[in-house]
Scaffold this motif. Structure first.
Motif, PDB file in Angstrom:
ATOM      1  N   ARG A 144     -17.330   4.573   1.997  1.00 45.31           N
ATOM      2  CA  ARG A 144     -18.289   3.645   1.393  1.00 45.31           C
ATOM      3  C   ARG A 144     -17.622   2.289   1.277  1.00 45.31           C
ATOM      4  N   PHE A 180     -18.047  -1.984   0.464  1.00 40.87           N
ATOM      5  CA  PHE A 180     -18.896  -3.000  -0.155  1.00 40.87           C
ATOM      6  C   PHE A 180     -18.558  -4.420   0.300  1.00 40.87           C
ATOM      7  N   GLY A 181     -17.621  -4.548   1.216  1.00 40.82           N
ATOM      8  CA  GLY A 181     -17.289  -5.866   1.739  1.00 40.82           C
ATOM      9  C   GLY A 181     -16.548  -5.763   3.053  1.00 40.82           C
ATOM     10  N   ALA A 189     -15.323   1.342  -1.745  1.00 43.04           N
ATOM     11  CA  ALA A 189     -15.895   1.659  -3.055  1.00 43.04           C
ATOM     12  C   ALA A 189     -15.532   3.091  -3.428  1.00 43.04           C
ATOM     13  N   ASN A 238     -13.291  -6.631  -8.933  1.00 40.54           N
ATOM     14  CA  ASN A 238     -14.255  -6.186  -7.936  1.00 40.54           C
ATOM     15  C   ASN A 238     -15.232  -5.147  -8.467  1.00 40.54           C
ATOM     16  N   ALA A 280     -18.581  -2.528  -8.102  1.00 39.00           N
ATOM     17  CA  ALA A 280     -18.668  -2.043  -6.721  1.00 39.00           C
ATOM     18  C   ALA A 280     -17.427  -1.273  -6.306  1.00 39.00           C
ATOM     19  N   SER A 281     -16.272  -1.697  -6.800  1.00 41.97           N
ATOM     20  CA  SER A 281     -15.018  -1.062  -6.386  1.00 41.97           C
ATOM     21  C   SER A 281     -14.853   0.350  -6.937  1.00 41.97           C
ATOM     22  N   LEU A 313     -22.459   2.109  -4.892  1.00 42.03           N
ATOM     23  CA  LEU A 313     -22.737   0.689  -4.664  1.00 42.03           C
ATOM     24  C   LEU A 313     -22.228   0.215  -3.307  1.00 42.03           C
ATOM     25  N   GLY A 314     -21.532   1.089  -2.608  1.00 44.41           N
ATOM     26  CA  GLY A 314     -21.060   0.742  -1.271  1.00 44.41           C
ATOM     27  C   GLY A 314     -22.027   1.209  -0.199  1.00 44.41           C
ATOM     28  N   GLU A 315     -21.835   0.692   1.000  1.00 43.45           N
ATOM     29  CA  GLU A 315     -22.639   1.096   2.153  1.00 43.45           C
ATOM     30  C   GLU A 315     -21.871   2.147   2.950  1.00 43.45           C
TER      31      GLU A 315
END
Length: 272
Positions: free
Chosen positions: A43, A45-46, A66, A77, A80-81, A86-88
């Motif tokens: 996962r 998130f950036g 994440a 962070n 999300a971290s 919250l991650g993709e």
């Protein structure tokens, strides 16, 4: 150890997960979740080319994961971290393809908070088509089992050394056994790759953590160890619940730590 053997060994660890010192012993391969709540799929998130890292690393192709093995109450962070939801979701192949896409723009591939996703990262490197160095950008909170695998494919260890007091680690990061793990992982990193140590100075933690960390580095890693002493702490996430760290670092605190580093003869120290 080849990357294939590294993958096989990581799968063995995940069947009764011991990737971090918590040793949750859940079967991650079957979707069971431990403290980090990480799933079988990575996962993220950036993902971008990063110019804010240490000068010798930029530009750096950076992936932010994440699902952290630590839950720092002041994490910049968060959430999300720390929350995988919250991650993709990225497949291992997608990670590898992204690395190939940015390889000509960057000096390295930089995995941030990657410790819960060792298997996914190892799998993704099967698709890596360049000799781009691998940066393991970590809190240092991973197990000896994981460290044994990392040394086979990590080129640069960008490791936080956050606490020297276990009491502080327990209180602010819920990271049991952090100090012991950080010491071992820094020693292994110095032996098997290029090591850059990040010391983020926390307010009111000069004598319990910052200074003892610097002294330990000199005595155990050597005066030439690359250290980045960081003054960028600011109170965020849940820091307001802890009055002693609910403020920015004072200039005099930062200067005190820098002077102490110089007094120890640490010769490869920079400020950021």
């Amino acid at each position: 150890m080849s990357i294939i053997k590294a993958i096989k060994k990581t799968k063995s660890l995940l069947s009764s997960c011991t990737l971090c010192p918590r040793r949750c012993r859940v079967n991650r391969l079957k979707g069971e979740k431990g403290f980090c709540r990480a799933k079988t799929q990575a996962r993220i998130f950036g993902s971008h080319v990063h110019y804010g890292e240490e000068p010798e690393l930029v530009p750096s192709g950076t992936l932010f994961f994440a699902g952290c093995t630590m839950h720092c109450v002041y994490c910049q962070n968060a959430p999300a971290s720390v929350n995988p939801e919250l991650g993709e979701g990225w497949s291992d192949k997608k990670i590898g393809q992204w690395i190939n896409k940015i390889s000509k723009k960057c000096k390295n591939i930089n995995f941030v908070s990657p410790d819960a996703y060792l298997l996914n990262i190892a799998e993704s490197l099967k698709y890596k088509q360049s000799d781009l160095p691998v940066v393991w950008n970590s809190s240092s909170y991973y197990s000896e089992d994981a460290a044994d695998i990392l040394k086979e494919f990590v080129d640069i260890y960008l490791l936080d050394f956050r606490y020297f007091s276990q009491k502080c680690s327990d209180k602010y990061s819920n990271a049991l056994g952090y100090v012991k793990a950080a010491k071992k992982n820094h020693i292994i990193a110095k032996k098997h790759g290029k090591l850059i140590v990040r010391l983020l100075i926390l307010p009111d933690h000069i004598d319990c953590c910052a200074k003892p960390i610097l002294k330990w580095i000199r005595n155990n890693l050597g005066k030439d160890t690359r250290i980045n002493i960081m003054d960028q702490y600011y109170p965020c996430y849940k820091a307001e619940k802890y009055p002693e760290i609910d403020r920015r670092l004072r200039t005099q605190e930062y200067i005190e730590v820098l002077k102490y580093a110089r007094s120890l003869g640490l010769v490869n120290t920079t400020c950021n």
